[in-house]
Design an enzyme around this catalytic site. Structure first.
Site, mmCIF file in Angstrom:
data_model
loop_
_atom_site.group_PDB
_atom_site.id
_atom_site.type_symbol
_atom_site.label_atom_id
_atom_site.label_comp_id
_atom_site.label_asym_id
_atom_site.label_seq_id
_atom_site.Cartn_x
_atom_site.Cartn_y
_atom_site.Cartn_z
ATOM 1 N N ASP A 49 2.518 21.118 5.062
ATOM 2 C CA ASP A 49 3.301 20.100 5.770
ATOM 3 C C ASP A 49 4.272 20.711 6.778
ATOM 4 O O ASP A 49 4.432 20.193 7.888
ATOM 5 C CB ASP A 49 4.026 19.189 4.777
ATOM 6 C CG ASP A 49 4.874 19.963 3.778
ATOM 7 O OD1 ASP A 49 4.496 21.099 3.426
ATOM 8 O OD2 ASP A 49 5.914 19.444 3.355
ATOM 9 N N GLU A 71 6.522 23.498 -12.148
ATOM 10 C CA GLU A 71 7.846 24.071 -11.852
ATOM 11 C C GLU A 71 8.851 23.017 -11.367
ATOM 12 O O GLU A 71 10.055 23.165 -11.536
ATOM 13 C CB GLU A 71 7.726 25.177 -10.787
ATOM 14 C CG GLU A 71 7.219 24.661 -9.457
ATOM 15 C CD GLU A 71 7.010 25.734 -8.397
ATOM 16 O OE1 GLU A 71 7.412 26.880 -8.611
ATOM 17 O OE2 GLU A 71 6.443 25.383 -7.339
ATOM 18 N N ASP A 119 -0.917 18.753 -2.128
ATOM 19 C CA ASP A 119 0.010 17.631 -1.931
ATOM 20 C C ASP A 119 0.210 17.272 -0.465
ATOM 21 O O ASP A 119 1.196 16.644 -0.105
ATOM 22 C CB ASP A 119 1.367 17.964 -2.575
ATOM 23 C CG ASP A 119 2.045 19.157 -1.931
ATOM 24 O OD1 ASP A 119 1.409 19.856 -1.120
ATOM 25 O OD2 ASP A 119 3.233 19.392 -2.234
ATOM 26 N N ARG A 147 8.899 31.343 6.641
ATOM 27 C CA ARG A 147 10.268 31.028 7.068
ATOM 28 C C ARG A 147 10.386 30.885 8.585
ATOM 29 O O ARG A 147 11.427 30.445 9.075
ATOM 30 C CB ARG A 147 11.236 32.114 6.601
ATOM 31 C CG ARG A 147 11.221 32.331 5.101
ATOM 32 C CD ARG A 147 12.559 32.758 4.561
ATOM 33 N NE ARG A 147 13.142 33.904 5.222
ATOM 34 C CZ ARG A 147 12.844 35.171 4.913
ATOM 35 N NH1 ARG A 147 11.974 35.437 3.963
ATOM 36 N NH2 ARG A 147 13.425 36.163 5.533
ATOM 37 N N THR A 193 -2.958 24.136 1.035
ATOM 38 C CA THR A 193 -1.917 24.279 0.024
ATOM 39 C C THR A 193 -2.556 24.275 -1.355
ATOM 40 O O THR A 193 -3.410 23.431 -1.636
ATOM 41 C CB THR A 193 -0.844 23.161 0.058
ATOM 42 O OG1 THR A 193 -0.136 23.163 -1.195
ATOM 43 C CG2 THR A 193 -1.412 21.777 0.259
ATOM 44 N N GLY A 236 2.930 29.565 2.877
ATOM 45 C CA GLY A 236 2.477 30.464 1.809
ATOM 46 C C GLY A 236 0.991 30.752 1.939
ATOM 47 O O GLY A 236 0.257 29.955 2.508
ATOM 48 N N ASP A 239 -1.018 23.392 -3.826
ATOM 49 C CA ASP A 239 -0.414 22.254 -4.531
ATOM 50 C C ASP A 239 -1.204 20.958 -4.343
ATOM 51 O O ASP A 239 -0.976 19.991 -5.065
ATOM 52 C CB ASP A 239 1.023 22.023 -4.035
ATOM 53 C CG ASP A 239 1.954 23.160 -4.421
ATOM 54 O OD1 ASP A 239 1.547 24.005 -5.238
ATOM 55 O OD2 ASP A 239 3.077 23.205 -3.896
ATOM 56 N N GLY A 250 3.905 23.872 -8.198
ATOM 57 C CA GLY A 250 3.887 22.433 -7.928
ATOM 58 C C GLY A 250 5.314 21.953 -7.820
ATOM 59 O O GLY A 250 5.959 21.624 -8.808
ATOM 60 N N ARG A 251 5.802 22.014 -6.586
ATOM 61 C CA ARG A 251 7.208 21.736 -6.338
ATOM 62 C C ARG A 251 7.554 20.260 -6.480
ATOM 63 O O ARG A 251 8.423 19.893 -7.245
ATOM 64 C CB ARG A 251 7.518 22.158 -4.906
ATOM 65 C CG ARG A 251 8.647 23.121 -4.823
ATOM 66 C CD ARG A 251 8.979 23.376 -3.414
ATOM 67 N NE ARG A 251 7.914 24.110 -2.745
ATOM 68 C CZ ARG A 251 8.120 24.945 -1.750
ATOM 69 N NH1 ARG A 251 9.337 25.142 -1.330
ATOM 70 N NH2 ARG A 251 7.111 25.562 -1.175
HETATM 71 O O1 F6P Z 1 3.785 25.296 -1.596
HETATM 72 C C1 F6P Z 1 3.030 26.084 -2.422
HETATM 73 C C2 F6P Z 1 3.842 26.849 -3.389
HETATM 74 O O2 F6P Z 1 2.867 27.523 -4.086
HETATM 75 C C3 F6P Z 1 4.783 26.064 -4.307
HETATM 76 O O3 F6P Z 1 4.190 25.449 -5.389
HETATM 77 C C4 F6P Z 1 5.780 27.117 -4.709
HETATM 78 O O4 F6P Z 1 6.998 26.557 -5.092
HETATM 79 C C5 F6P Z 1 5.918 27.884 -3.457
HETATM 80 O O5 F6P Z 1 4.678 27.809 -2.787
HETATM 81 C C6 F6P Z 1 6.359 29.289 -3.640
HETATM 82 O O6 F6P Z 1 6.242 29.957 -2.437
HETATM 83 P P1 F6P Z 1 6.888 31.387 -2.104
HETATM 84 O O7 F6P Z 1 6.906 32.150 -3.346
HETATM 85 O O8 F6P Z 1 5.986 31.966 -1.097
HETATM 86 O O9 F6P Z 1 8.223 31.102 -1.589
#
Ligand code: F6P
Length: 354
Positions: free
Chosen positions: A109, A227, A135, A73, A131, A10, A133, A176-177
């Site tokens: 990661d 999230e 993380d 992807r 990132t 991302g 996040d 924040g997955r």
């Molecule tokens: O990994 C970063 C992040 O911002 C996550 O918190 C979020 O779930 C994800 O990317 C969403 O990414 P995209 O919308 O690009 O699939």
């Protein structure tokens, strides 16, 4: 030396500041040619690249996103998704054709895991952690996080004035997955009354009790929820599944889920705002521009010293590095005894547990 640079996963505020710092450091120190690979590892397959020089990186330190484009992807080792064909040899052919001596991969990661596999095929790699996040294992901080926290903080400030005017419960859902750093720091900065993280399964009853207690005192309530947070016994709230993605779950919606659970138990109206990609877009903060510049300069030093297979990292206030193989595919979550959690509990913030 001919160095390639790509941004994977991302996007994130500060990517351009890293691209600029790597390019300027290498060009200034002489004898290095820099090529940008477009759209992450996909560019190695589609043969999309362009030279980077002073002009190409002029004025981009403040620009969000990435001038090179990115892709979350494309894994050339399984193109696209699990069971996909291994097209890494084709990517290696293009890297050889370009004459790359090394590749700088800026990503999270997933990107580090791919970088590690290319290193094993003989393409020298330097990693730079990215990132929002925050993380990524092996570094105390990644750039982009501060910018995301600033967005959450401003959003909570704005939600606060409208919540207080109407006496409402306002839920703000952050990204924040698997790690709740954004919700935790953004929530603390924005004065949230309830902060819910993926690391701490919450009780709807405990959240409702906190809202009722505030209702009795005539106060509005701000809930900041990541999230990836989930109620005890409930699973993740999944918005979408992207079958050909290495990380197929797209989260989102737990804020609305919580709203519907809380509403019947409260007198005040409950409303939800999903902050989504506003946290990832826009200009990096000054802190992130500086951190990204330090990371880019450090990556250039590693390249010059021939220290490959390492990811730039921040430990305390010091820029250092860690083996990419050690961080690939690993996350860094909020530990239960983290000082910020202690501070949150100490000032009476509910973490959704009784
Ligand atoms: O990994 C970063 C992040 O911002 C996550 O918190 C979020 O779930 C994800 O990317 C969403 O990414 P995209 O919308 O690009 O699939």
């Amino acid at each position: 030396m001919h160095v390639g640079i790509l941004t994977g996963g991302g996007d994130c505020p500060g990517l351009n500041a890293v691209i600029r710092a790597v390019t300027l450091s290498l060009i200034d120190q002489g004898a290095a040619e820099v090529t940008g690979i477009e759209r992450g590892f996909l560019g190695l397959l589609t043969r999309a690249s362009r030279p980077l020089d002073r002009q190409a990186v002029a004025g981009i330190v403040a620009e969000g996103g990435t001038i090179l484009g990115t892709h979350n992807r494309c894994d050339p080792f399984r193109y696209f998704g699990a069971g996909g064909a291994d097209r890494s040899a084709q990517a290696m052919d293009y890297a050889r054709e370009l004459g790359l001596d090394a590749l700088v991969a800026i990503g999270g990661d997933g990107t580090m895991a791919i970088a590690d596999r290319f290193a094993a095929l003989g393409l020298p790699m330097v990693g730079v952690p990215k990132t929002i996040d925050n993380d990524l294992f092996g570094t105390d901080r990644s750039f982009g996080f501060d910018s995301a926290v600033a967005v959450v903080c401003e959003a909570l400030d704005r939600l606060g004035t409208t919540a207080r005017s109407h006496g409402r419960v306002m839920i703000a859902e952050t990204m924040g997955r698997y790690a709740g750093w954004i919700a935790l720091e953004g929530g603390l900065a924005g004065g949230a009354d309830v902060i819910l993280l993926p690391e701490i399964p919450f009780s709807v009853e405990a959240v409702a009790a906190r809202c009722r207690e505030r209702e009795r005192r005539g106060l509005a309530t701000i809930v900041c929820i990541a999230e990836g947070a989930a109620a005890i016994g409930a699973g993740l709230t999944v918005q979408d599944r992207i079958a050909d993605s290495p990380d197929p779950l797209r989260l989102g919606g737990v804020g609305h889920w919580l709203q519907h659970e809380l509403q019947p138990q409260l007198e005040s109206e409950v409303r939800t705002t999903l902050l989504g990609h506003t946290q990832r877009g826009g200009s990096p903060t000054a802190f992130d521009r500086v951190l990204a510049t330090r990371f880019g300069w450090q990556a250039a030093q590693q390249l010059r010293a021939g220290r490959f297979g390492e990811m730039v990292a921040l430990r305390g206030d010091e820029c250092t590095s860690v083996p990419i193989a050690e961080v690939a595919g690993r996350n860094r979550c909020v530990p239960p005894d983290h000082p910020l959690l202690q501070a949150a509990r100490g000032i009476g913030v509910s973490l959704g547990v009784a």
